[in-house]
Design an enzyme around this catalytic site. Structure first.
Site, PDB file in Angstrom:
ATOM      1  CE  LYS A  75     109.524 101.966 -65.355  1.00 59.12           C
ATOM      2  NZ  LYS A  75     108.126 102.441 -64.258  1.00 59.12           N
TER       3      LYS A  75
HETATM    4  C1  E4P Z   1     107.381  99.482 -62.851  1.00 59.80           C
HETATM    5  O1  E4P Z   1     108.224 100.428 -62.600  1.00 59.80           O
HETATM    6  C2  E4P Z   1     105.901  99.575 -62.960  1.00 59.80           C
HETATM    7  O2  E4P Z   1     105.566 101.361 -62.890  1.00 59.80           O
HETATM    8  C3  E4P Z   1     104.938  98.828 -62.222  1.00 59.80           C
HETATM    9  O3  E4P Z   1     105.845  98.687 -61.041  1.00 59.80           O
HETATM   10  C4  E4P Z   1     103.553  98.146 -62.847  1.00 59.80           C
HETATM   11  O4  E4P Z   1     103.099  97.697 -61.580  1.00 59.80           O
HETATM   12  P1  E4P Z   1     101.906  97.285 -61.920  1.00 59.80           P
HETATM   13  O5  E4P Z   1     101.711  96.306 -62.663  1.00 59.80           O
HETATM   14  O6  E4P Z   1     100.961  97.143 -60.751  1.00 59.80           O
HETATM   15  O7  E4P Z   1     101.183  98.221 -63.245  1.00 59.80           O
END
Ligand code: E4P
Length: 222
Positions: free
Chosen positions: A83
């Site tokens: 990622k």
């Molecule tokens: C995406 O991959 C992120 O890890 C995640 O969905 C972020 O979510 P949040 O905005 O609720 O922290």
């Protein structure tokens, strides 16, 4: 739509995975920081629990560092997807890693043009963060719709991963739009299944069945 869990909690992952409908996991540094234990061991354990794409995020912010970290993460387990944040250095790193056949999930996407560039760099997934846009009074789901519309015109092997889904309506809207994947916390996943009419309906079926059995037993005893 594939269902991913957005958590690094092995307890949550094991419980949800037991239902047989979890296709993958997304983690991020904030989620891993909440868990106790070695982050790499946790990632490997997650990969051994869910046989699907498991996103592990780099923390380097320069392309060279991201590539090095991405190679290291990808070598931990065949299920790991690297990622990478959608910044200029991230695009460079994505180009290199995707060229080596490693899958990249480009994250922190807040505009359709970022998603366009991520796909062109070879990202396997783009993650628009719906809830974080909603947080600043900008309709997050519209971003997902825009990205799907763009991707529908081309043959890129890049999936739209609707992320930061904070409640079941986000999941429903993402599915109706045709997002390839939705990632959500375990609490949102659980809420997708729960319905009070299912619970009361089941209770009534079982009560009626018990009553009928008791009646039959009473008749047989006569
Ligand atoms: C995406 O991959 C992120 O890890 C995640 O969905 C972020 O979510 P949040 O905005 O609720 O922290």
């Amino acid at each position: 739509m594939k269902i991913f869990l957005d958590t690094a909690s092995l307890k949550e992952i094991r419980e949800a995975a037991a239902l047989g409908v979890v296709d993958g996991i997304t983690t991020n540094p904030s989620l891993l920081a909440k868990e106790s234990g070695d982050p790499e061991q946790i990632l490997v354990e997650i990969c051994n629990t869910v046989d699907g794409p498991i996103s592990a995020e780099v923390v380097a912010t320069d392309a060279e560092g991201m590539v090095k970290e991405g190679r290291h993460l990808a070598a931990l387990h065949k299920n790991i997807v690297v990622k990478i944040p959608c910044i200029a250095e991230g695009l460079k790193a994505t180009k290199v890693l995707s060229g080596e056949g490693k899958r990249v999930n480009m994250t922190l996407i807040f505009s359709p043009t970022q998603a366009l560039l991520a796909a062109k760099a070879g990202a396997r997934y783009v993650s628009p963060l719906v809830g974080r846009l909603d947080d600043i009074a900008t309709p997050g789901m519209e971003l997902v719709a825009d990205i799907i519309e763009i991707f529908d015109h081309y043959d890129w092997e890049c999936e739209v991963l609707a992320a930061s889904l904070r409640h079941p309506m986000h999941v429903l809207e993402a599915a109706k739009m045709g997002a390839d994947i939705g990632t959500m916390p375990a609490s949102v996943f659980a809420a997708l299944l729960k319905h009070p009419l299912t619970d009361s309906g089941l209770r009534r079926f079982l009560e009626d069945w018990e009553k009928a059995k008791a009646l039959l037993a009473a008749k047989a005893g006569r």
